[in-house]
Write a protein that holds these residues in place. Sequence first.
Motif: not given
Length: 237
Positions: A115-118, A184-194
């Motif tokens: 409950m912190v990334l947002h 949600f796309e923003d989180y998924a994109r950053e996770l995949c790119e990392a």
Amino acid sequence: MEPAENVSESWEENAEDWIAWTRAPDNDVFYRHFQQPAFARLVPRPGRRTVEIGCGEGRVGRWLAGRGHSVAGIDSSPTLVQSARAAGGYDELICGDAAHLPWEDGSFDAAVAFMVLHDMPVMPQAIRELARVLECGSPLCIAIVHPINRPPEQLADYFTEHRISDEVAQNGLRMNFVGINRPFEDYARELCEAGFVIEALHEPRPDPAAIEAAPALAAATRSPFFLHLRCRLFGQR
């Protein structure tokens, strides 16, 4: 109250209210009866060392330590870090920025962002830093407010980031929740790119026992309140 320019600064401004909110007996029923039991299904068994970003006053770290984890925590709020340190449970606590973690590459074999990334304007950098300090193959467990858990006027513009400030009163306590709504796309994109792969995605719903203990949870059986993810690091693409 309007949110501060820096969301992290707002959490320091509201730190004493948050400590009172989270530590009052059975005040935060969403955490005790719903979030924590659901999140427990994602968290791995204790390994070498676990890092928790945005540790706040330390309730998740204390819970992890009780399950046998060796936990290092970091939070940008000096007041919350001091409170977490006084309550115990952590092997190491640092007041700092999740976008610039102080640990060496591969220092941990598990990570938690509950409950912190947002709440982080620097969400992409925080995810990249987690990838850096985790060894390859390690899990990252995440809980966020569900991206569709928004007021109707914000859902009408779902793909635009919205800074939010939601003041809540309950049981004689007040808390101003400040954060950033993102698709949600923003989180998924950053996770995949990392270099992370999402291996589990849950939209938790309270069970009948939880609703019996806290009837306010019934609304979460009809519309998702939270999103839980377990990701695994396989290296940057």
